[in-house]
Design a protein around this motif. Sequence first.
Motif, PDB file in Angstrom:
ATOM      1  N   UNK A 207       4.050  -7.861  -9.952  1.00  0.00           N
ATOM      2  CA  UNK A 207       3.741  -6.633  -9.234  1.00  0.00           C
ATOM      3  C   UNK A 207       3.356  -6.991  -7.810  1.00  0.00           C
ATOM      4  N   UNK A 208       4.039  -6.396  -6.855  1.00  0.00           N
ATOM      5  CA  UNK A 208       3.749  -6.582  -5.449  1.00  0.00           C
ATOM      6  C   UNK A 208       3.312  -5.249  -4.867  1.00  0.00           C
ATOM      7  N   UNK A 209       2.938  -5.271  -3.598  1.00  0.00           N
ATOM      8  CA  UNK A 209       2.526  -4.049  -2.921  1.00  0.00           C
ATOM      9  C   UNK A 209       3.535  -3.715  -1.826  1.00  0.00           C
ATOM     10  N   UNK A 210       3.869  -2.434  -1.729  1.00  0.00           N
ATOM     11  CA  UNK A 210       4.773  -1.946  -0.693  1.00  0.00           C
ATOM     12  C   UNK A 210       4.045  -0.902   0.141  1.00  0.00           C
ATOM     13  N   UNK A 211       4.724  -0.378   1.138  1.00  0.00           N
ATOM     14  CA  UNK A 211       4.141   0.693   1.947  1.00  0.00           C
ATOM     15  C   UNK A 211       3.860   1.929   1.105  1.00  0.00           C
TER      16      UNK A 211
END
Length: 229
Positions: free
Chosen positions: A52-56
């Motif tokens: 799981x990554x973070x995006x805008x």
Amino acid sequence: MSSNALPPVVDAKAWQRELDALRVREKAATRELDAIAAQRRRLPMVEMPEYTLQSAEGPVRLVDLFEDKKQLIVYNHMWFPGEKWQCSGCTGFTSQYSRLDFLAQWDARFVIVTQGPIDEALAYKERVGNPMTWYSTAGGPFGADVGAPPGAGFAVNVFLRDGDKVYRTWHTDGRGCEQLSHTFALIDLLPYGRQEEWQDVPDGWPQSPTYSRWMESQKYAELYGADGA
């Protein structure tokens, strides 16, 4: 720089002979790069776990970075916590990629993943005028698992998607990234080249300490980013 730092002057026929001799080596290098690419296409791959990554827009899975594409190139951008200006090499390298829509024709995307928190990463993207899509792996293991742990170096990784499964197909770092850059390709065409002291040059050619001619991140911001605007 010496006042004699000039190539010898010859007539057109002599110049053409020297160019033809060099062209033999250039063509051999091109064929070798073709062979390397062919070997790269035959590499095996390794399945990646869920990340799981973070995006805008919020949390995303690794597979979401592909959007509707099958192939993905990731540049792992160095990040130094608390610093306004991040790695000048990474900043300069990624500033080259202002138009990436053409990759859709090859069923691919090219994005940045950094260890910086997503809000700080997006602010930096704006500050230096970087048009690429940024994601964050802060607090997660993805960067470390693909050769770009917190506080360490940069890397390029390539992935292939089969449904919801993601596979890692290629990786490089250090000078391995140069083949992806037009910066040095253009500079190496110049008579004086990169002008760095490690390079093999004729006597009297201008040379400077390695990296001393590289632009600082502030300069990229002045040229392309919100600071410059």
